[in-house]
Design a protein around this motif. Structure first.
Motif, short mmCIF file in Angstrom:
data_model
loop_
_atom_site.label_atom_id
_atom_site.label_comp_id
_atom_site.label_asym_id
_atom_site.label_seq_id
_atom_site.Cartn_x
_atom_site.Cartn_y
_atom_site.Cartn_z
N MET A 1 81.13 -45.17 -6.58
CA MET A 1 80.01 -45.95 -7.02
C MET A 1 79.68 -45.55 -8.45
SD MET A 1 76.16 -46.29 -5.53
CE MET A 1 76.52 -46.69 -3.86
N MET A 2 79.49 -46.52 -9.34
CA MET A 2 79.27 -46.23 -10.74
C MET A 2 77.92 -45.57 -11.00
SD MET A 2 80.34 -48.73 -13.80
CE MET A 2 82.08 -48.74 -13.59
N ALA A 3 76.89 -45.92 -10.25
CA ALA A 3 75.57 -45.33 -10.46
C ALA A 3 75.60 -43.82 -10.17
CB ALA A 3 74.53 -46.02 -9.59
N ASP A 4 76.41 -43.40 -9.19
CA ASP A 4 76.52 -41.97 -8.90
C ASP A 4 77.18 -41.24 -10.07
OD1 ASP A 4 77.26 -42.43 -5.37
OD2 ASP A 4 75.36 -42.38 -6.44
N VAL B 1 72.82 -51.87 -17.89
CA VAL B 1 73.92 -52.78 -18.21
C VAL B 1 74.83 -52.14 -19.23
CG1 VAL B 1 74.49 -55.04 -19.19
CG2 VAL B 1 72.48 -54.80 -17.74
N LYS B 2 76.15 -52.25 -19.02
CA LYS B 2 77.15 -51.82 -19.99
C LYS B 2 77.50 -53.04 -20.82
CE LYS B 2 80.72 -49.24 -21.45
NZ LYS B 2 80.48 -48.33 -22.53
N VAL C 1 76.53 -55.05 -14.96
CA VAL C 1 75.50 -54.22 -14.33
C VAL C 1 76.18 -53.00 -13.72
CG1 VAL C 1 73.76 -54.12 -12.50
CG2 VAL C 1 74.03 -56.22 -13.84
N VAL C 2 75.72 -51.81 -14.10
CA VAL C 2 76.28 -50.58 -13.54
C VAL C 2 75.33 -49.91 -12.56
CG1 VAL C 2 77.87 -50.14 -15.44
CG2 VAL C 2 75.57 -49.22 -15.55
N ALA C 3 74.04 -50.26 -12.63
CA ALA C 3 73.06 -49.71 -11.68
C ALA C 3 71.84 -50.62 -11.66
CB ALA C 3 72.66 -48.30 -12.06
N GLU D 1 75.42 -54.14 -8.62
CA GLU D 1 76.43 -53.46 -9.43
C GLU D 1 77.69 -54.32 -9.50
OE1 GLU D 1 77.22 -49.46 -8.19
OE2 GLU D 1 75.11 -49.13 -7.75
N GLY D 2 78.26 -54.39 -10.70
CA GLY D 2 79.49 -55.15 -10.89
C GLY D 2 79.26 -56.57 -11.36
#
Length: 94
Positions: free
Chosen positions: A1-4, A17-18, A45-47, A61-62
């Motif tokens: 998971m990217m937020a972690d 957001v990236k 969106v990353v988180a 996310e994503g």
């Protein structure tokens, strides 16, 4: 998971957001100098936070999203640039 991986959790209706990279060339093939590049208005969106009490967040996310030109606050996490903004600053999911 990217937020972690980020170790950052947005609160309430905030979203991280990236931004997509800025355009390097025009459609006709001209190279755009750094001083003339526009800020990207698209990103991933990353988180996302849990939302407000009666309004859950609709993005996840994503998701690739479009946002206003001056939306959000620029932040840097682990050397990478991100934007943190309210969900209401997001104009559309692409």
């Amino acid at each position: 998971m990217m937020a972690d991986k980020l170790n950052v959790t947005p609160l309430h209706d905030r979203v991280i957001v990236k931004p997509a990279p800025a355009e390097e060339k025009t459609s006709s093939g001209l190279i755009i100098p750094d001083t003339a590049k526009e800020k990207p208005q698209r990103g991933t969106v990353v988180a996302a936070g849990p939302g407000k009490k009666d309004e859950p967040v609709t993005v996840k996310e994503g998701d690739t999203v479009l946002y206003g030109k001056y939306a959000g606050t620029e932040i840097q996490i682990d050397g990478n640039d991100y934007l943190i903004m309210r969900e209401s600053d997001i104009l559309a999911i692409v």
